[in-house]
Motif scaffolding. Structure first.
Motif, short mmCIF file in Angstrom:
data_model
loop_
_atom_site.label_atom_id
_atom_site.label_comp_id
_atom_site.label_asym_id
_atom_site.label_seq_id
_atom_site.Cartn_x
_atom_site.Cartn_y
_atom_site.Cartn_z
N THR A 37 44.11 31.69 42.79
CA THR A 37 42.85 32.64 42.43
C THR A 37 41.77 32.30 42.40
O THR A 37 41.76 31.42 41.54
CB THR A 37 43.73 34.12 41.50
OG1 THR A 37 45.09 33.67 41.33
CG2 THR A 37 43.16 35.11 41.43
N ILE A 39 38.33 32.17 40.40
CA ILE A 39 37.50 32.22 39.17
C ILE A 39 36.22 32.20 39.28
O ILE A 39 35.60 30.75 39.80
CB ILE A 39 38.29 32.02 38.44
CG1 ILE A 39 39.85 31.98 38.37
CG2 ILE A 39 37.62 31.96 37.09
CD1 ILE A 39 40.64 32.78 37.75
N TYR A 58 35.92 35.01 35.18
CA TYR A 58 36.27 36.50 35.72
C TYR A 58 37.09 36.04 36.86
O TYR A 58 36.95 35.07 37.96
CB TYR A 58 34.82 37.16 35.42
CG TYR A 58 33.99 37.67 34.43
CD1 TYR A 58 34.76 38.62 33.60
CD2 TYR A 58 33.45 36.80 33.69
CE1 TYR A 58 34.18 39.51 33.03
CE2 TYR A 58 32.90 36.96 33.01
CZ TYR A 58 33.13 38.23 31.83
OH TYR A 58 32.69 38.83 30.42
N PHE A 59 37.91 37.33 37.15
CA PHE A 59 38.51 37.33 38.72
C PHE A 59 37.94 37.40 39.91
O PHE A 59 36.68 38.61 39.43
CB PHE A 59 39.62 37.84 38.31
CG PHE A 59 41.09 37.65 37.55
CD1 PHE A 59 41.98 36.42 38.69
CD2 PHE A 59 40.97 38.34 36.24
CE1 PHE A 59 42.79 36.03 37.28
CE2 PHE A 59 42.49 37.23 35.34
CZ PHE A 59 43.14 36.39 35.58
N ARG A 60 37.50 36.53 40.84
CA ARG A 60 36.84 37.34 41.97
C ARG A 60 38.18 37.63 43.22
O ARG A 60 38.83 36.90 43.45
CB ARG A 60 35.91 35.86 42.42
CG ARG A 60 34.57 35.56 41.51
CD ARG A 60 34.27 34.29 42.21
NE ARG A 60 34.34 33.80 43.35
CZ ARG A 60 34.50 33.11 44.23
NH1 ARG A 60 35.21 31.68 43.43
NH2 ARG A 60 33.95 32.69 45.16
#
Ligand code: MG
Ligand code: MG
Lengths: 189, 189
Positions: A37, A39, A58-60
């Motif tokens: 994922t 980040i 934060y998740f992108r």
């Protein structure tokens, strides 16, 4: 070590795929991985004599699908989706950027597909991306916003559950590749 | 606590590659991405009405190389390395897991290579993974622990710097593919 039936009851599609990919790598059948994922790092500590610690991130949103790799000279690209529905697969399970990524990979002659699990039916299918894209595009012209299970059963390929690998999707890939070699097109029209 | 800085004087190899990949995707020439760095999440906050925040996480070692994708039906897989050396490329720039990943991808008939930049010489080369592996394995038998620049110049392919894309490595890929088609083997013996 667990008994397979029990283990499977709790196993998510993703963990079955990860185990299957590990099995394929180990046995030399294919080299396919789930992408991490993405980040966005904001704050990272670098303590002396120990590992860096991410303190704020934060998740992108990914630009691609989750899985890709190589199998007998072919580029494979796919995403995996589960639905609780019983008679159809809602297209909203896919995001536009994933569909667009499939379009691009198909133009490069990649082998692209969805792995769709009907969780309550205990059924999993490989469904070619070209057909998924067709259904996706038809929505804009007032067509239905889901793909009927019967369509997936007719045009897709069953993926068998096994002991090892838990989800033997290369069996379905082989069947799909055979239809392409027989003259079926996997290109987007 | 520090902010991770990518700010280096001039463009790094990685940022040139990312821009080139973006260019290739936009122009429809290839679909190649850098994989995100894998992160082990430990603590994630989910505040109401705003995005999830990673509060504690650690970097994990990737199992693969950094870049892969599809180009005209071929699976491409590569890693990018910079060296300050002037006359040779030290093999310690590669990790064993990357070499092993190349071995596996080559067995699946993937197109695998290193992108090697001699930073001080302003020269960048595509160097086939099969040759890299050969040099890697020879170390164990007392051979040298680096590849001479002259060898890379002879057996590799120059990657031109341009305005757009900044690093036009598909030119070198085409040249490499041509040698494979002429009967050169890219398989590991
Ligand atoms: Mg997904
Ligand atoms: Mg790297």
């Amino acid at each position: 070590s667990t008994t397979p039936s029990t283990a499977k009851r709790g196993m998510t599609l993703e963990s079955e795929l990860n185990q299957s990919n590990q099995y394929y790598v180990t046995t030399g059948q294919a080299v396919i991985y789930k992408k991490p994922t993405p980040i966005q790092l904001v704050k990272v500590d670098y303590p002396k004599r120990s590992a860096a610690v991410v303190k704020e991130a934060y998740f992108r949103r990914p630009s691609t699908t989750d899985y890709n790799g190589v199998y007998r000279g072919k580029y494979l690209d796919f995403d995996a989706k589960e639905t609780q529905h019983l008679t159809s697969f809602p297209l909203k399970n896919f995001h536009k950027h994933q569909i667009d990524h499939f379009r691009r990979c198909l133009k490069q002659a990649g082998i692209c597909f969805a792995i769709i699990r009907f969780t309550k039916l205990h059924q999993t299918y490989l469904y070619p991306a070209a057909l998924l894209i067709k259904a996706w595009d038809a929505q804009a012209n007032g067509a239905r916003k889901s793909i009927p299970l019967s369509t997936i059963q007719q045009d897709g390929f069953v993926i068998p559950n096994r002991l090892a690998p838990p989800l033997d999707y290369l069996v379905a890939v082989d069947q799909y590749l055979a239809t392409i070699n027989l003259g079926g097109s996997h290109e987007v029209k």
